[in-house]
Write a protein that holds these residues in place. Structure first.
Motif, mmCIF file in Angstrom:
data_model
loop_
_atom_site.group_PDB
_atom_site.id
_atom_site.type_symbol
_atom_site.label_atom_id
_atom_site.label_comp_id
_atom_site.label_asym_id
_atom_site.label_seq_id
_atom_site.Cartn_x
_atom_site.Cartn_y
_atom_site.Cartn_z
ATOM 1 N N GLU A 46 0.832 -1.206 0.000
ATOM 2 C CA GLU A 46 0.000 0.000 0.000
ATOM 3 C C GLU A 46 0.868 1.259 0.000
ATOM 4 O O GLU A 46 0.602 2.211 -0.731
ATOM 5 C CB GLU A 46 -0.916 -0.010 1.223
ATOM 6 N N ALA A 47 1.934 1.249 0.783
ATOM 7 C CA ALA A 47 2.825 2.409 0.843
ATOM 8 C C ALA A 47 3.582 2.591 -0.477
ATOM 9 O O ALA A 47 3.773 3.720 -0.934
ATOM 10 C CB ALA A 47 3.803 2.264 2.004
ATOM 11 N N TYR A 56 1.259 4.114 -2.901
ATOM 12 C CA TYR A 56 1.093 5.522 -2.550
ATOM 13 C C TYR A 56 2.250 6.341 -3.126
ATOM 14 O O TYR A 56 2.042 7.419 -3.688
ATOM 15 C CB TYR A 56 1.021 5.677 -1.025
ATOM 16 N N PHE A 71 2.439 9.797 3.691
ATOM 17 C CA PHE A 71 1.989 8.485 4.173
ATOM 18 C C PHE A 71 2.309 8.404 5.653
ATOM 19 O O PHE A 71 3.379 8.824 6.085
ATOM 20 C CB PHE A 71 2.695 7.356 3.414
ATOM 21 N N THR A 131 3.993 7.543 8.504
ATOM 22 C CA THR A 131 5.229 6.791 8.678
ATOM 23 C C THR A 131 5.285 5.998 9.973
ATOM 24 O O THR A 131 6.174 5.171 10.134
ATOM 25 C CB THR A 131 6.446 7.739 8.610
ATOM 26 N N LEU A 147 5.295 2.388 9.203
ATOM 27 C CA LEU A 147 6.392 1.820 8.437
ATOM 28 C C LEU A 147 7.723 1.953 9.176
ATOM 29 O O LEU A 147 7.903 2.849 9.990
ATOM 30 C CB LEU A 147 6.517 2.541 7.093
ATOM 31 N N PRO A 167 8.281 5.519 2.389
ATOM 32 C CA PRO A 167 8.321 4.980 1.027
ATOM 33 C C PRO A 167 9.101 5.911 0.111
ATOM 34 O O PRO A 167 9.154 7.116 0.337
ATOM 35 C CB PRO A 167 6.845 4.894 0.633
ATOM 36 N N SER A 175 8.840 0.351 -0.772
ATOM 37 C CA SER A 175 8.470 0.596 0.618
ATOM 38 C C SER A 175 8.818 -0.612 1.469
ATOM 39 O O SER A 175 8.772 -1.755 1.005
ATOM 40 C CB SER A 175 6.979 0.888 0.746
#
Length: 183
Positions: free
Chosen positions: A56-57, A60, A114, A116, A119, A123, A165
């Motif tokens: 997904e990231a 994005y 996004f 972060t 994550l 990304p 990512s």
């Protein structure tokens, strides 16, 4: 006669204890095996979720690169000059870890916006200009939007966008490649 009854009763108590211990041992082994199976399934579910967040990231980041091209934030003169923008066949190896590292000498651009906290790292993306993608005759045949069969229209410029990512743990990575055309 009394001695025979006492000795028979003593033998039965020992057999019941031994039988119950064997049953308890079998049940304990089943419980340990079941716990290991549940633990393995939990790790698999966590890895799948980590991969989905990373994908997904990366998508994005690819979309953010498309928006930069669409909004003319990036011009053709920037390619080969600015970080993350490459001319045809000059893009770095997308599978090398150094391509996606941040800091001095970075070869890719960090996508912003996004969340972060989901994550291990932000990304990142890079854009490669691949030149004009099709001839004007092919535009007429394909009826590409905004060209309406105009034979004098210039062919669209093509771009290869590669986005990367990591997942939440940093052990999962996903790379997405998108080809984008713009007139």
């Amino acid at each position: 006669m009394f001695n025979a009854q006492v000795s028979l009763r003593n033998r039965q108590c020992g057999a019941a204890l031994l039988t119950s211990l064997l049953i308890l041992l079998v049940l304990s082994l089943l419980a340990v095996a079941s716990m290991q199976n549940v633990s393995l399934q939990e790790k698999m579910v966590s890895a799948v979720k980590d991969g989905q967040v990373a994908l997904e990231a990366a998508e994005y980041a690819a979309r953010q690169a498309e928006l930069e091209l669409e909004n003319n934030t990036v011009t053709l003169g920037n390619f080969g000059v600015k970080t993350g923008l490459y001319l045809k066949s000059e893009a770095p190896n997308v599978f090398a870890a150094t391509t996606w590292s941040a800091g001095e000498g970075a070869k890719s651009v960090a996508a912003s916006g996004f969340p972060t906290d989901e994550l291990a790292e932000a990304p990142r993306y890079l854009i490669e200009h691949v030149g004009q993608v099709i001839t004007s005759e092919q535009i007429d045949d394909l009826a590409i939007g905004n060209y309406g069969g105009a034979s004098a229209a210039a062919p669209p410029e093509g771009f290869r966008i590669v986005a990367w990512s990591s997942g939440r743990t940093g052990q999962t990575t996903r790379i997405v490649e998108v080809f984008y055309g713009k007139d």
